[in-house]
Design an enzyme around this catalytic site. Structure first.
Site, PDB file in Angstrom:
ATOM      1  N   ARG A 133      -0.800   1.835   5.814  1.00  0.00           N
ATOM      2  CA  ARG A 133      -1.244   2.060   7.192  1.00  0.00           C
ATOM      3  C   ARG A 133      -2.568   1.341   7.429  1.00  0.00           C
ATOM      4  O   ARG A 133      -3.114   1.385   8.508  1.00  0.00           O
ATOM      5  CB  ARG A 133      -1.468   3.561   7.444  1.00  0.00           C
ATOM      6  CG  ARG A 133      -0.206   4.360   7.576  1.00  0.00           C
ATOM      7  CD  ARG A 133      -0.490   5.728   8.164  1.00  0.00           C
ATOM      8  NE  ARG A 133      -1.224   6.576   7.232  1.00  0.00           N
ATOM      9  CZ  ARG A 133      -2.317   7.260   7.555  1.00  0.00           C
ATOM     10  NH1 ARG A 133      -2.817   7.194   8.768  1.00  0.00           N
ATOM     11  NH2 ARG A 133      -2.904   8.024   6.668  1.00  0.00           N
ATOM     12  N   ASN A 134      -3.106   0.743   6.369  1.00  0.00           N
ATOM     13  CA  ASN A 134      -4.462   0.201   6.430  1.00  0.00           C
ATOM     14  C   ASN A 134      -4.502  -1.305   6.207  1.00  0.00           C
ATOM     15  O   ASN A 134      -3.526  -1.903   5.773  1.00  0.00           O
ATOM     16  CB  ASN A 134      -5.326   0.880   5.363  1.00  0.00           C
ATOM     17  CG  ASN A 134      -5.583   2.323   5.732  1.00  0.00           C
ATOM     18  OD1 ASN A 134      -5.965   2.622   6.855  1.00  0.00           O
ATOM     19  ND2 ASN A 134      -5.326   3.218   4.802  1.00  0.00           N
ATOM     20  N   GLY A 172       1.139   4.873  -4.055  1.00  0.00           N
ATOM     21  CA  GLY A 172      -0.286   4.888  -4.383  1.00  0.00           C
ATOM     22  C   GLY A 172      -0.764   6.289  -4.729  1.00  0.00           C
ATOM     23  O   GLY A 172       0.023   7.232  -4.785  1.00  0.00           O
ATOM     24  N   ARG A 173      -2.063   6.401  -4.912  1.00  0.00           N
ATOM     25  CA  ARG A 173      -2.612   7.674  -5.390  1.00  0.00           C
ATOM     26  C   ARG A 173      -2.557   8.767  -4.329  1.00  0.00           C
ATOM     27  O   ARG A 173      -2.209   9.891  -4.598  1.00  0.00           O
ATOM     28  CB  ARG A 173      -4.051   7.487  -5.861  1.00  0.00           C
ATOM     29  CG  ARG A 173      -4.148   6.803  -7.217  1.00  0.00           C
ATOM     30  CD  ARG A 173      -5.582   6.638  -7.609  1.00  0.00           C
ATOM     31  NE  ARG A 173      -6.350   6.179  -6.453  1.00  0.00           N
ATOM     32  CZ  ARG A 173      -7.518   6.660  -6.096  1.00  0.00           C
ATOM     33  NH1 ARG A 173      -8.069   7.619  -6.797  1.00  0.00           N
ATOM     34  NH2 ARG A 173      -8.157   6.176  -5.044  1.00  0.00           N
ATOM     35  N   ASP A 174      -2.960   8.412  -3.096  1.00  0.00           N
ATOM     36  CA  ASP A 174      -2.873   9.411  -2.024  1.00  0.00           C
ATOM     37  C   ASP A 174      -2.091   8.757  -0.898  1.00  0.00           C
ATOM     38  O   ASP A 174      -2.585   8.519   0.187  1.00  0.00           O
ATOM     39  CB  ASP A 174      -4.276   9.831  -1.564  1.00  0.00           C
ATOM     40  CG  ASP A 174      -4.208  11.054  -0.648  1.00  0.00           C
ATOM     41  OD1 ASP A 174      -3.155  11.722  -0.627  1.00  0.00           O
ATOM     42  OD2 ASP A 174      -5.191  11.325   0.058  1.00  0.00           O
ATOM     43  N   HIS A 175      -0.845   8.489  -1.216  1.00  0.00           N
ATOM     44  CA  HIS A 175       0.015   7.585  -0.467  1.00  0.00           C
ATOM     45  C   HIS A 175       0.123   7.931   1.013  1.00  0.00           C
ATOM     46  O   HIS A 175      -0.114   7.115   1.876  1.00  0.00           O
ATOM     47  CB  HIS A 175       1.384   7.636  -1.135  1.00  0.00           C
ATOM     48  CG  HIS A 175       2.358   6.651  -0.622  1.00  0.00           C
ATOM     49  ND1 HIS A 175       2.360   5.354  -1.036  1.00  0.00           N
ATOM     50  CD2 HIS A 175       3.359   6.780   0.260  1.00  0.00           C
ATOM     51  CE1 HIS A 175       3.337   4.723  -0.424  1.00  0.00           C
ATOM     52  NE2 HIS A 175       3.959   5.561   0.367  1.00  0.00           N
TER      53      HIS A 175
END
Ligand SMILES: [Zn+2]
Length: 380
Positions: A191-192, A283-286
């Site tokens: 999203r980034n 990812g880690r905090d997907h």
């Protein structure tokens, strides 16, 4: 290339003849928001295969309690359409309704199978593990209407939206994969704007695949998120000029984030399986928000469900820059001390960009920063 979930790519797009016939019908009209229109399009194009419509009570309950559809297919978040009491009255016993967009266009026909009460508290408890109204996903659910309407849809009007050039259907993406002769494809969700950690895990993914499908999310954004145009511009640059030549395909995913942590992480993997991806990076905090979900929650969900998902999940340790390693690496592969390391951080990158400063080069490539700093506004 991977098979779609359920074995067959769903196509619920009306043929010209069907469209002409259906448009002649006199049916009650149900106005739906742009967010729901995205979901209608996703169902029609098979992004949500094997779903053929909005889900009924039995399916929703099955997903809430077991992360599976009643037929045993893995599916972690229900796709639902809400209506109000007044809309319910208006529909009465109609077996079919038009779904109408904000501009008055009839975009789909829905075969009404069921209308039932939306039990929001239990939905939130199961999906988000919280009913805290500060959680943006919970807040959105409670702002929705009080009933749910279920049934198959057929799309009459296909609008590929503002970013049509990048808005590729699973069918189209699969054709491109065949043309490129990619057998193993890794999907990347975001999203980034890309910092070097994102780029590094894409490169790690490429070590075990033929190509990366870079698939940023375009859809509802909450205040403070990067604007869709900005994310797309940065990824276009990354795909064209930074990632290994001929090894990436950029396409957007229209999807409304739930911020539901592990459940949504696994859902985003299933959607990429439908696009043909064999691998997917989590990812880690997907897909989380705030401190609602911990890294171990993702690991637990993966340990429990990965075997049922039919896609290989690459769940890398944190990507970081190490001065002794002389470049980007993964936390578990670097044996050096913390003082040699720079951890790319979305939060720090964001703070620097807001202040019109360059974040450290170890976090974000200067050419991407330059591109971003030229933008008038970066955030929603
Ligand atoms: Zn190192």
């Amino acid at each position: 290339m991977n098979n779609p979930l359920g074995g067959k790519l769903i196509n619920r797009i009306a043929t010209p003849r069907q469209r002409a016939c259906l448009l002649k019908l006199a049916l009650p009209e149900l106005h739906i928001s742009e967010e729901r229109f995205i979901e209608v399009r996703n169902i029609a194009h098979g992004v949500y295969s094997p779903l053929t419509g909005f889900l009924g009570k039995k399916e929703v309950n099955s997903i809430l309690s077991s992360w599976h559809l009643t037929n045993g297919i893995f599916w972690p978040i229900p796709i639902i359409l809400d209506i109000s009491f007044a809309e319910r009255k208006k529909i009465k016993d109609a077996r079919r309704v038009f779904l109408v967009a904000g501009n008055g266009k009839k975009i789909a026909v829905m075969d009404v199978k069921e209308i039932y009460l939306f039990k929001k508290t239990s939905f939130c408890k199961q999906i988000f593990k919280t009913t805290d109204m500060k959680h943006p996903g919970v807040k959105k659910i409670f702002s929705r209407k009080e009933y749910l309407i279920a049934g198959n849809i057929i799309l009459l009007h296909d609008d590929r939206g503002e970013f049509a050039h990048y808005n590729l259907s699973p069918k189209k993406v699969r054709e491109i994969f065949v043309k490129k002769n990619w057998k193993k494809i890794v999907g990347f969700h975001t999203r980034n704007v890309p910092h070097r950690g994102h780029e590094h895990v894409q490169r790690e993914g490429l070590k075990v695949t033929d190509g990366v499908f870079v698939n940023p999310l375009v859809g509802y954004k909450k205040s403070g998120d990067f604007r869709n145009e900005v994310v797309l511009k940065a990824y276009t640059y990354l795909s064209r000029h930074i990632l290994p030549r001929g090894k990436s395909l950029l396409g957007i995913l229209e999807h409304n984030p739930y911020y539901a942590g592990p459940r949504e992480a696994l859902l985003t993997a299933m959607l990429r399986k439908n696009f043909g991806c064999t691998h997917f990076i989590i990812g880690r905090d997907h897909t989380g928000v705030g401190n609602y979900y911990a890294p171990r929650d993702y690991e637990k969900a993966l340990a429990k469900y990965n075997a049922k998902m039919g896609i290989i999940i690459l769940h890398f340790k944190e990507a970081l820059f190490c001065h002794d390693c002389k470049g980007m690496t993964l936390e578990n592969l670097c044996l050096h001390g913390e003082n040699q390391r720079v951890r790319p951080s979305g939060t720090k990158v964001r703070a620097a960009l807001i202040a019109k400063r360059h974040p450290p080069e170890e976090m974000m490539r200067p050419e991407i920063v330059n591109l971003l700093l030229r933008e008038k506004s970066l955030f929603v």
